[in-house]
Design a protein around this motif. Sequence first.
Motif, PDB file in Angstrom:
ATOM      1  N   LEU A  13      35.987 -33.674  37.830  1.00  0.00           N
ATOM      2  CA  LEU A  13      35.164 -32.734  37.060  1.00  0.00           C
ATOM      3  C   LEU A  13      35.589 -32.709  35.600  1.00  0.00           C
ATOM      4  O   LEU A  13      34.734 -32.736  34.695  1.00  0.00           O
ATOM      5  CB  LEU A  13      35.282 -31.334  37.660  1.00  0.00           C
ATOM      6  N   TYR A  17      33.021 -33.649  32.618  1.00  0.00           N
ATOM      7  CA  TYR A  17      32.676 -32.633  31.625  1.00  0.00           C
ATOM      8  C   TYR A  17      33.109 -33.066  30.228  1.00  0.00           C
ATOM      9  O   TYR A  17      32.338 -32.956  29.258  1.00  0.00           O
ATOM     10  CB  TYR A  17      33.355 -31.302  31.974  1.00  0.00           C
ATOM     11  N   TYR A  84      36.416 -24.185  39.181  1.00  0.00           N
ATOM     12  CA  TYR A  84      36.397 -24.709  40.552  1.00  0.00           C
ATOM     13  C   TYR A  84      37.712 -24.427  41.260  1.00  0.00           C
ATOM     14  O   TYR A  84      37.735 -23.936  42.406  1.00  0.00           O
ATOM     15  CB  TYR A  84      36.121 -26.211  40.534  1.00  0.00           C
ATOM     16  N   LEU A 109      29.601 -25.925  38.518  1.00  0.00           N
ATOM     17  CA  LEU A 109      28.419 -26.720  38.180  1.00  0.00           C
ATOM     18  C   LEU A 109      27.335 -25.844  37.553  1.00  0.00           C
ATOM     19  O   LEU A 109      26.653 -26.259  36.608  1.00  0.00           O
ATOM     20  CB  LEU A 109      27.883 -27.417  39.432  1.00  0.00           C
ATOM     21  N   TYR A 174      25.491 -31.990  45.906  1.00  0.00           N
ATOM     22  CA  TYR A 174      25.811 -31.201  44.714  1.00  0.00           C
ATOM     23  C   TYR A 174      25.667 -32.043  43.447  1.00  0.00           C
ATOM     24  O   TYR A 174      25.118 -31.591  42.437  1.00  0.00           O
ATOM     25  CB  TYR A 174      27.248 -30.672  44.804  1.00  0.00           C
ATOM     26  N   THR A 178      22.824 -31.365  40.644  1.00  0.00           N
ATOM     27  CA  THR A 178      23.262 -31.033  39.288  1.00  0.00           C
ATOM     28  C   THR A 178      22.676 -32.010  38.273  1.00  0.00           C
ATOM     29  O   THR A 178      22.223 -31.610  37.191  1.00  0.00           O
ATOM     30  CB  THR A 178      24.796 -31.057  39.197  1.00  0.00           C
TER      31      THR A 178
END
Length: 492
Positions: A13, A17, A84, A109, A174, A178
């Motif tokens: 993640l 990001y 998260y 998310l 997911y 997303t």
Amino acid sequence: MRKQLHYILFIVLFIIYAACYQDVLSHIIFYQEQHHLFLFSTAYFTHSLHTEGWMSWLTDFLIQFFHLPLLGSCLMAGILSSVYLLVRFIIYRITGKRDLLQLALLPSLYLFLQTVSADASLVPVVSVWVSLLVVAVYCWLLSPWLRKLHRLIPDISLKPAVYWAVTVIVLLMYGGGTFYKFLQKYDIREYRMLKAEQAVKERNWDDVLMQTEKYLKRQANNQLIFYFRNMALYHTGQLLDHLLDYPLNMGVKALYFPWNSDSRESEYGHFLYEDLGYINEAQRWEFEAMVVWGETAPHLLNLARYNVVNKRPEVARRFINLLKQSLFYRKEAEQLEAALHTGKVPGLRAPLADVKESPARFANVLNIGPELQYLCEKDSTNRMAFEYLMCDLLLSNQVVRFVDNLKYMRHFDYPRMPRLFEEALFMYRSGVGEEEFSKTGYSVSPETEERFKHYYQLYQQKDMRKLRLEFGNSYWYYLNFVSPYGNKIIAR
């Protein structure tokens, strides 16, 4: 590996990001930093708490680090990915069971998707992050009591193959969902406009042209894009050759922003006036923008710069003192403070600073034409004012006034008569006749005459596709098919 999965997901993640905020969402980092300013002062702290609250104050504190884009991207990635971990930790502490469906991913998310738009506030993101930190601490402190709940929740044991199958399916769902929502919310036009604005502020004119070209090839007309593009064309010496590469259906408004009391437009008007050296008008636009957007770094810096060159040191000092209370703008503020006694700022010229008006002259805020004429009369070396005046007259069909003002061209070292000028002169000659035209002292090259014959041939054949392809960037085509002021020359 099952025990380490949440750390792996956290790292994945974070990387995703951070990559997004460095690339497709880099305009978000830029926009947020330019519209927030954190000051290390008691007055700022007190004002923020009374007017906006703790979370807004903390958000501004974090946003100040967006001044360094890589640091800002990592900071946002760290906050969102740690959401998260925090949710996963809370779930585990309360239930004593692993998050088989990876539900802890959903808040992270969701918050990420809320940051896709530049206008979106980051306060909710920071608020959720801080709230989760507090809840996580409480869950840790209350662990002995929470363990009593663990016996009430039944264990769900899955074979490794089933566990990994469920995990992969859930992660794909997911991730796919997303990505789909991201594509729905993402606005490439916003990205291009903000990246063009960033390039203008950095004086990176080639990048301005690249961003505006990409915008215009995919989207309809946009005044801000044309405004930035034409400034970049001037600074790269291409304005008089490429002004009409795209249809300017908005006419002269492609060159500037008339004052419409529009909060969004107030941020952009100063760029042109600053480059023209019309500092008083640039200052008016910036002050209006500060009233709308608050005391942010760009507005304070520009107002300080303008007041330095206008020899108003005490006014400039007011803005400088605020900037000195910031983390990343302190050095620039100190440089401006050192320039207070000289009245000079690198890269900023004020040719009208010593012009005395009697009686006082007021700027025309709705039409830039008179201001350009005034600049040309008061500063014969102002090439930008000359080219913008000529473009303004051509785009408004005022070919006669265009010819009258060609006299200013002698002050500049053009290697040849610009193509657009020759095309306009040809139209003028057609209207007044050879005898009258000869009195102007100008001429039209044989090449231009041959080009017009070909243009007129296609026009008679009504071959509009070929006419647009071959002459879409000519003044003849603009006057006949594009100009919002009709297809006739305006005499005066």
